[in-house]
Scaffold this active site. Structure first.
Site, PDB file in Angstrom:
ATOM      1  N   GLU A 120      -6.701 -16.742 -54.526  1.00  0.00           N
ATOM      2  CA  GLU A 120      -7.479 -16.961 -55.747  1.00  0.00           C
ATOM      3  C   GLU A 120      -6.562 -17.128 -56.963  1.00  0.00           C
ATOM      4  O   GLU A 120      -6.910 -17.802 -57.922  1.00  0.00           O
ATOM      5  CB  GLU A 120      -8.456 -15.792 -55.925  1.00  0.00           C
ATOM      6  N   HIS A 124      -6.511 -24.121 -54.239  1.00  0.00           N
ATOM      7  CA  HIS A 124      -6.498 -23.514 -52.893  1.00  0.00           C
ATOM      8  C   HIS A 124      -5.834 -24.471 -51.899  1.00  0.00           C
ATOM      9  O   HIS A 124      -5.038 -24.060 -51.048  1.00  0.00           O
ATOM     10  CB  HIS A 124      -7.934 -23.242 -52.419  1.00  0.00           C
ATOM     11  N   HIS A 162     -10.155 -26.207 -59.205  1.00  0.00           N
ATOM     12  CA  HIS A 162     -10.074 -24.884 -58.564  1.00  0.00           C
ATOM     13  C   HIS A 162      -9.812 -25.021 -57.053  1.00  0.00           C
ATOM     14  O   HIS A 162      -8.863 -24.443 -56.509  1.00  0.00           O
ATOM     15  CB  HIS A 162     -11.375 -24.111 -58.814  1.00  0.00           C
ATOM     16  N   GLU A 163     -10.651 -25.812 -56.394  1.00  0.00           N
ATOM     17  CA  GLU A 163     -10.493 -25.963 -54.939  1.00  0.00           C
ATOM     18  C   GLU A 163      -9.176 -26.675 -54.609  1.00  0.00           C
ATOM     19  O   GLU A 163      -8.542 -26.371 -53.585  1.00  0.00           O
ATOM     20  CB  GLU A 163     -11.691 -26.695 -54.336  1.00  0.00           C
TER      21      GLU A 163
END
Ligand code: MG
Length: 477
Positions: free
Chosen positions: A277, A251, A247-248
């Site tokens: 997001e 980003h 997830h990170e």
């Protein structure tokens, strides 16, 4: 302004990763002073920005810079420093009280603080100005140009349709609600090796990127070529740290893909919270929770986690994709997540409009939860008190999580209903996906407002039908 923001980012990263506890007070003072300097520097630009707004020969890149500066100016010029200070003071205290209230599951402790915060947020909305609904002013702070009307349009489709999908998934019984791997313990060192391996698969550039550990995983773009993420290790249920890392990284990939020419510009960041997001969730859910990714990551997992020997890849896939109704938002899966943000959106909207009194919020929360998911929180800790956001004065934030999902659906659709993802991940060529996202979305940074960016890429904005099709395809078939 860039230099001050750069320094603030380094301080913020250090606060969460390496700073000893007693460093908090001086760090708070330094960060506060720097924030005031940014505010002053921004206000000084009012005249120049006004002039630039009248210029007729600006290109898209220049217009983007002017637009982003005007957004900060708007905030600093309209919301008086005294009000900003008061919010800072009230929320710092409220966050401490909220922690105790949540521990004791006692909303009454937090109530007077929340009451004050809502009054202050309402004041901010009045100062900023709005059309139709005061909540629009707050939504716009997190997602430029996003309104109550937009959110109502998204949720009025997502909620009833997600209920249908959830019912089908439950009756089919293919996606499990629980999996034995969720209770398997792991050695931190083993999962560190897995996460490092995944970063290599994602081709995260070592000279521009690093990963550390923090309580709540986050990403910070300190500079275009200095992007940092964190993950966390809980020692059990290894998918949590694996997906936090992916997830990170999503980003981080966004930051790393912004055009060099924007490196020191006010537009050298993501287009919005929702678009940001969409990138993290695309990598986490569309890529990371796919059958093809299970095949790709399989050797790395088996090499480091010997307890997987009793589970085949199909089992791993279902472990990655358990579907379970939960009271707690941060434990929610792809199918149930949007109910949690819809609930918060409805509660915030009514609170800011004065249609619901603060004393009524626990009931409103529980009633709405029951209406959405057919179960009722037993206490305030698993209901109205569970998130830190309100104690910090973040009203208008939660919807951006769902916008991330909605835009992820639009990306999936544009990638020929996921065919491109299946092909690239199947071949282990994740750079192909990075290339696509870089060309269509990342390179522009915040040059285009989120709605304009979506119109350019997809010819539509915040269309929930794509997400619904993605969820139906994946979970119902
Ligand atoms: Mg995120």
């Amino acid at each position: 302004m860039w230099a001050i923001n750069h320094s603030l980012a380094v301080l913020g990263w250090d606060t969460e990763t390496h700073m000893p506890e007693a460093g908090a007070r001086p760090r708070g003072i330094a960060s506060g002073q720097l924030a005031v300097m940014v505010q002053r520097a921004t206000i000084e630009l009012d005249g120049l920005v006004g002039k630039a707004e009248k210029a007729k020969d600006l290109d898209d890149t220049e217009r983007g810079v002017v637009r982003v500066l005007r957004r900060s100016l708007d905030y600093f010029l309209k919301v008086p420093p005294k009000l900003v200070d008061e919010i800072q003071r009230v929320t710092t205290e409220a966050t401490v009280v909220w922690r105790t209230a949540r521990k004791k599951s006692d909303f009454k402790l937090f109530r007077p603080h929340l009451d004050k915060i809502i009054q202050l947020e309402r004041k901010v909305a009045d100062k900023l100005g709005y059309e139709k609904h005061p909540y629009n002013a707050l939504l716009n702070l997190f997602e430029e140009g996003f309104t109550v009307r937009d959110a109502d349009a998204v949720y009025s489709r997502l909620i009833p349709e997600s209920k249908k999908i959830l019912a089908k998934v439950a009756s089919a019984g293919v996606y499990p609600s629980k999996h034995p791997l969720e209770s398997k313990k792991y050695e931190t060192a083993a999962m560190e090796r897995v996460n490092e391996g995944v970063l290599e698969m994602l081709k995260m550039p070592k000279e521009k990127f690093r990963m550390d550990v923090s309580t709540h995983p986050f990403t910070t773009g300190i500079a275009r070529d200095d992007v940092r993420i964190t993950t966390r290790y809980e020692g059990v249920n290894f998918k949590a740290t694996l997906f936090a890392t992916i997830h990170e990284s999503g980003h981080a990939i966004y930051h790393l893909g912004i055009d060099k020419k924007l490196a020191y510009a006010p537009t050298g960041d993501g287009a919005s919270y929702g678009i940001h997001e969409s990138q993290s969730r695309f990598w986490e859910n569309v890529v990371g929770r796919s059958r093809e990714f299970v095949g790709l990551v399989d050797p790395l997992l088996r090499k480091n986690l010997p307890f997987l020997s009793g589970y085949d890849d199909e089992q791993l896939y279902y472990y990655f994709n358990t579907v379970r109704k939960s009271f707690i938002r941060v434990e929610a899966d792809e199918l149930t997540y949007n109910f949690h943000t819809a609930l918060r959106y409805e509660v915030e909207k009514k609170a800011i409009a004065g249609e619901a009194k603060v004393a009524e919020l626990p009931e409103l929360w529980n009633d709405t939860f029951e209406e959405y998911l057919g179960m009722r929180p037993k206490n305030d800790a698993e209901g109205v008190l569970q998130d830190v956001h309100w104690s910090g004065g973040s009203f208008g934030y939660f919807a951006t999580y769902t916008l991330g999902n909605v835009v992820l659906g639009m990306i999936w659709h544009k990638m020929r209903d996921g065919e491109l993802v299946r092909g690239a991940v199947g071949r282990g060529d994740l750079m192909e996906l990075r290339g696509w996202l870089g060309r269509e979305i990342h390179q522009y940074g915040a040059t285009y407002a989120p709605k304009d960016l979506q119109m350019r890429v997809f010819g539509e904005a915040y269309n929930p039908e794509r997400l619904l099709k993605y969820l139906n395809t994946k979970f119902v078939g």
